[in-house]
Design an enzyme around this catalytic site. Structure first.
Site, PDB file in Angstrom:
ATOM      1  N   ALA A 185       0.848  -1.187   0.000  1.00  0.00           N
ATOM      2  CA  ALA A 185       0.000   0.000   0.000  1.00  0.00           C
ATOM      3  C   ALA A 185       0.885   1.237   0.000  1.00  0.00           C
ATOM      4  O   ALA A 185       1.923   1.266   0.654  1.00  0.00           O
ATOM      5  CB  ALA A 185      -0.896  -0.003   1.225  1.00  0.00           C
ATOM      6  N   LYS A 228      -6.208   3.529  -4.614  1.00  0.00           N
ATOM      7  CA  LYS A 228      -6.393   3.654  -3.170  1.00  0.00           C
ATOM      8  C   LYS A 228      -6.786   5.086  -2.820  1.00  0.00           C
ATOM      9  O   LYS A 228      -6.097   6.025  -3.211  1.00  0.00           O
ATOM     10  CB  LYS A 228      -5.075   3.288  -2.468  1.00  0.00           C
ATOM     11  CG  LYS A 228      -5.094   3.525  -0.964  1.00  0.00           C
ATOM     12  CD  LYS A 228      -3.777   3.137  -0.312  1.00  0.00           C
ATOM     13  CE  LYS A 228      -3.796   3.506   1.168  1.00  0.00           C
ATOM     14  NZ  LYS A 228      -2.486   3.328   1.802  1.00  0.00           N
ATOM     15  N   THR A 237       3.611   4.056   5.092  1.00  0.00           N
ATOM     16  CA  THR A 237       4.585   5.141   4.957  1.00  0.00           C
ATOM     17  C   THR A 237       5.967   4.700   4.491  1.00  0.00           C
ATOM     18  O   THR A 237       6.798   5.554   4.182  1.00  0.00           O
ATOM     19  CB  THR A 237       4.749   5.864   6.303  1.00  0.00           C
ATOM     20  OG1 THR A 237       4.879   4.893   7.339  1.00  0.00           O
ATOM     21  CG2 THR A 237       3.564   6.743   6.581  1.00  0.00           C
TER      22      THR A 237
END
Ligand SMILES: Cc1cc2nc3c(=O)[nH]c(=O)nc-3n(C[C@H](O)[C@H](O)[C@H](O)COP(=O)(O)OP(=O)(O)OC[C@H]3O[C@@H](n4cnc5c(N)ncnc54)[C@H](O)[C@@H]3O)c2cc1C
Lengths: 507, 483
Positions: A52, A80, A347
């Site tokens: 992600a 996303k 992140t």
């Protein structure tokens, strides 16, 4: 333009995502100033679970001159719009942290103050209903934002992709188009200059020697150059972020109609992710080994996933923290070798990208490193890490959960002062400490605070000025406009398929 | 469950200069049910910031937000437009350069790089060209304000305004009166402490007392309210700035100019403020300068020399008293930076507007950000003294760590690091440093030939031509505007 010095020999150690991002980025943007060689070992392999991403990745791909559809096809990517958090504040609660804003400010007062005022009066819908990104995500819809300043420009998007494919895709690009040399082999010895301590040469198992001026350490958790060779100090953040393992396993989709979001679902000893790719769902249980064993965690995640299992759970081990300095002597660590923060807010790839960006800005042209540039790099990298750290800690600390030892620990632990101050300001006034550098601005903090039940005691006095009905009408209009926009958007799957260039062949 | 805080019932603004009246307008607009009283303060001879009618582009946005129309400023307050500040001699005799405003003064490729890639949204290698649309138009004497359309030829233009101070103040007073701001002429004779580090009431010479929930000190360097509070602590900035006074002279009659000029003199920067009400010269003078040296550097006998003590208050908001402008920070006003700072602080107060009672966390956040603003504004001024000629003249001034880093990065790498709460965009800071003759290094991307080159130069030329076509001669535009 001044005369160009001889190219700096950059050696990238590691062919994971961080390694190939570094090699491709440096070769593309510094072109004639560098020669880039990358060493990787198939024996060791890559972590390859970074699935992600954040919206920044789009700029990275674009800047490399890569076509979006081609990249999506190669990495089985989906869109996303944010992260859907479940059971964090309390079991049963859920909220979406969107790549986007909530409502609009009015008369200089941020939207969420008006929302708090209506909420108090029982006149407001869920906060997420006033965010187009959240509304679209919940309806499994997607369309790229506009840039015209209208409602449809109030969000951004990122991708979910197969991390085991992203590195190879970049490898292909970097070796074919950017002249990066790839060397297969395992580094068994690192030579240093006896006087300066600089790394001079990597020695492979085969005996081959690879000399360089600048070494980018992308060796993953081993941190072979920065950590093992130079002994750079590790700052341990595990007292605040106790998760230290992940059990990852893919499963089949149970429906073609998956939402354009990553899911993060709180678990008794951590949390688990669900990340939809084109052909499968990525899953993983991120847990703290203090509170659950690996075997138990594997059993739990195997039970929890909803689709047909496509593999056995794979356990990864890590620690939260970062190296005190990411750049020491002539070694710059990018990726897991510089630090690790659990993937709760996706992140990690951003942190690699950020380090590469700063390295390019501060690159030692001609090979001579100036200590001031190194300090500047470390200042910027630390700032980025520290801001992400506080934001992650908030997700665990802001909870009422007392159903497990894990949640009791994170709920009652003492948080860093920098976070405690932010939370006090929020609790007392509903305001967000402001900064413009680093990640996660107002909307992100508001999403998590309110999504996890951290209510301010008071909000802006100016919300008393308009009649509540007037605020309610404005919010209702906004909500209607959002419903209309969302209705007009294609479904996520529909949009993906609309351009066949984006689609990977079925496996 | 969250409660809306109680609205303040009364706010007192101490000081009825332009800043005080502007603050009163802003507060009254934000809180139309709150009584806002502006108290006259005997004119402060040291409040030079309020004698100088100009600021930076931020103020235009603030004016807009407060309903103070630019058209009205042009018609009623003698407003004119400054597209660039032209600097002379910072890099030695004969050196000159212009610094303008806005993000577009940077070649798009290079800032886009940092923006798109993430990681320091504002960090960028500046590599700014010595040209911008503002500079082209100023050189040609042509101007029209951007229409607001995104693709229009003048869309990227940004500018500062100059105005006539008394006329500006009159205009603000009219607006304040329309909004129902009250004016109190009695003189403050003392403050009644509230026992919590703030003020319970003001004692007036009329014998009356004025109590309020919040007090805003816009009284200038005298800081009539803040000065009375026990926590009041001044941070001396004299190690960073040599200036101990500001010499002012009227040089010539009305002007219509799109640029101001700043020239390095042996004493400091002399700024020529080219207003429609006349050309003023302003010079920051070091302590101990002789009258002859001052007159020589200023180009005229000074009409006034206003003493000046650079520095700032440790905390601008104490108890229920918040200070704006020179009551909390004194800095050389060069190029409008002092007003810009005051107006940013006012905007910050609007952002963090308290309820009837002040919250300590909110006050701390205001103080944190207000201090950063003041320090970054001071850096901006200090940067002017870091040019080669001033450095030779005043070698021993301290540089803040932020400014040292910026200068070092600029000189070696052509890069301006982003700083929080800075009054300047990195692009603007970069062009300033170029304009005052600080040698600019080359960044790696420029060295690699990334994103530079002829295509960008050609595109710029095209934009410049379109802008020149779209803008009439300034005098012509002005004639129409005031008709
Ligand atoms: C559980 C989990 C979930 C994650 N989820 C996300 C997410 O959702 N989003 C996100 O952005 N990030 C995520 N991450 C982080 C992401 O996976 C990493 O940031 C990313 O994969 C980069 O890894 P790397 O390239 O630094 O290291 P690795 O992938 O470990 O690569 C290391 C490389 O170094 C080479 N190497 C090491 N030693 C030697 C040697 N001696 N000789 C030769 N070669 C050597 C290896 O061969 C390999 O090529 C997650 C991480 C974990 C652990």
């Amino acid at each position: 333009m001044s005369e160009r010095p001889a190219p700096t020999r950059v050696v990238v150690l590691g062919g994971g995502t961080a390694g190939w991002m570094s090699a491709a980025g440096l070769a593309k943007l510094l072109g004639p100033l560098v020669t880039v060689t990358l060493v990787e070992s198939e024996d060791i392999g890559i972590v390859g679970v970074g699935e992600a991403t954040l919206p920044h990745i789009r700029g990275f791909v674009e800047r490399l001159g890569i076509d979006e559809a081609e990249f999506m096809r190669a990495t089985h990517a989906t869109y996303k719009l944010g992260i859907d958090f479940r059971d964090f504040g309390r079991i049963g609660d859920s909220y979406v942290h969107p790549f986007g804003t909530f409502g609009e400010e009015a008369a200089g007062v941020p939207f969420h103050h008006y929302w708090l005022e209506l909420q108090r009066r029982g006149m407001a819908e869920d906060l997420g209903h006033y965010s187009l990104a959240v509304s679209a995500a919940l309806a499994s819809k997607f369309r790229p934002p506009t840039a015209d300043g209208s409602l449809t420009s109030t969000y951004g998007y990122a991708y979910q992709f197969d991390a085991t494919l992203f590195g190879p895709f970049l490898r292909e690009h970097a070796t074919k188009n950017r002249g990066v040399e790839r060397i297969e082999g395992k580094v068994v010895e690192v030579r240093q200059d006896p006087e300066s301590g600089d790394v001079t040469t990597l020695v492979l198992e085969s005996g081959r020697e690879i000399a360089g001026d600048l070494f980018v350490d992308c060796s993953g958790f081993r941190s072979l150059l920065l950590g093992s060779t130079l002994g750079e100090r590790w700052e341990d953040w595990s007292p605040w972020l106790p998760c230290d393992r992940a059990a990852a396993l893919p499963c089949a989709h149970i429906s073609e109609d998956f939402a354009p979001v990553t899911s993060a679902i709180a678990m008794p000893a951590g949390w688990r992710w669900r990340i939809p790719l084109q052909h499968r769902m990525g899953n993983g249980y991120v847990f703290s080994s203090q509170f659950i064993s690996e075997d138990e965690a594997c059993a739990v995640i195997s039970d929890a996933v909803d689709g047909e299992l496509l593999a056995e759970p794979r356990v990864l081990r890590f620690r939260a923290g970062r190296r005190s300095k990411s750049w020491n002597r002539n070694v710059i660590a990018v990726g897991l070798s510089s630090g690790f923060l659990e993937p709760l807010e996706s992140t990690s790839l951003y942190l690699s990208q950020m380090a590469i960006t700063y390295l390019i800005e501060l690159f030692p042209v001609g090979g001579q490193i100036d200590a001031r540039d190194r300090d500047e790099f470390n200042r910027l990298v630390d700032m980025e890490y520290d801001r992400v750290r506080d934001f992650l800690i908030l997700h665990f600390h802001a909870t009422e959960r007392d159903d497990s030892e894990f949640w009791n620990h994170v709920r009652t632990m003492q948080v860093p002062d920098t976070l405690a101050e932010k939370m006090t300001l929020w609790r007392e006034t509903g305001r967000i400490e402001k900064y413009s550098d680093g990640l996660f601005y107002d909307a992100s903090w508001i999403a998590v605070y309110l999504g996890q039940g951290v209510w301010p005691q008071r909000h802006d006095p100016r919300t008393r000025l308009p009649a509540p009905e007037q605020i309610a009408r404005a919010l209702a209009r906004l909500r209607e406009a959002m419903i209309e926009e969302v209705a007009a958007m294609p479904g996520h799957r529909e949009f993906l398929t609309a351009n066949v260039q984006r689609l990977a062949a079925a496996p | 469950m969250s409660e809306a805080r109680e609205l303040p019932q009364r706010i007192v603004v101490a000081g009825d200069g332009p800043l005080g009246v502007l603050a009163a307008i802003a507060l009254r607009k934000a809180l139309p049910r709150t009584e806002v009283i502006v108290i006259a303060i005997p004119p402060d001879p040291a409040a030079f910031a309020e004698r100088i009618g100009t600021a930076l582009p931020f103020t235009n946005r603030l004016h807009d937000r407060l309903g103070i129309e630019e058209a009205a400023l042009v018609r009623q307050a003698g407003a004119s437009h400054r597209l660039v500040m032209r600097y002379f001699g910072g890099g030695g005799p004969g050196q000159a350069g212009a610094a303008g405003y806005g993000a577009s003064i940077d070649p798009a490729m290079k800032t886009a790089f940092a923006r798109e890639w993430g990681g320091g949204p504002r960090n960028a290698e500046t590599g700014a060209p010595p040209r911008s649309l503002g500079e082209v138009l100023a050189a040609a004497g042509r101007f029209a304000p951007p229409s607001g359309e995104a693709e229009a030829p003048l869309a990227e233009l940004d500018y500062a305004l100059r105005w006539n101070v008394p006329a500006y103040r009159d205009l603000l007073i009219q607006i304040a009166q329309r909004l129902g701001v009250q004016h109190e002429r009695a003189v403050i004779t003392g403050v009644v402490p509230d026992g919590a580090g703030g003020i319970a009431a003001l004692a007036m010479d009329s014998g009356a007392q004025i109590a309020a929930d919040l007090y805003v000190d816009c009284s200038g360097s005298g800081a009539v309210l803040l000065d009375q509070l026990p926590e009041h602590r001044w941070l001396d900035g004299r190690g960073t700035f040599h200036a101990r006074g500001l010499a002012i002279a009227a040089l010539a009659g009305p002007m219509l100019a799109l640029e101001d000029r700043a020239t390095w003199t042996p004493l400091g920067w002399r700024w020529e403020l080219a207003g429609r009400d006349g050309l003023q010269a302003l010079l920051a003078v070091p302590g101990g300068a002789s009258d002859e040296a001052i007159a020589a550097a200023l180009g005229s006998e000074p009409a006034a020399i206003v003493p000046f003590a650079p520095g700032r208050l440790d905390a601008a908001w104490l108890g229920n008293v918040v200070g704006l402008g020179s009551s909390v920070a004194e800095l050389e006003p060069l190029g409008g930076i002092a007003q810009d700072l005051a107006h940013r602080q006012l905007a910050l107060l609007l952002e963090l507007l308290p309820g009837r009672t002040v919250d300590p966390a909110e006050r701390a956040e205001f103080n944190r950000r207000s201090a950063l603003m003041a320090d970054r504004a001071a850096d901006w001024i200090a940067a002017h003294y870091a040019a080669p000629a001033p450095t030779a003249r005043f070698p021993s001034l301290n540089l803040s760590p932020d400014l040292s880093r910026t200068l070092d990065q600029f000189i070696r790498r052509g890069r301006v690091p982003f700083a929080e709460e800075t009054p300047m965009l990195v692009q603007e800071f970069g062009t300033l440093l170029q304009a005052i003759g600080v040698p600019q290094g080359e960044g790696p991307m420029a060295a690699a030939g990334e994103g530079s080159g002829e295509a960008a130069a050609r595109a710029f030329e095209e934009r410049a031509r379109a802008a020149l076509n779209a803008a009439p001669p300034y005098a012509e535009w002005m004639q129409r505007a005031v008709a």
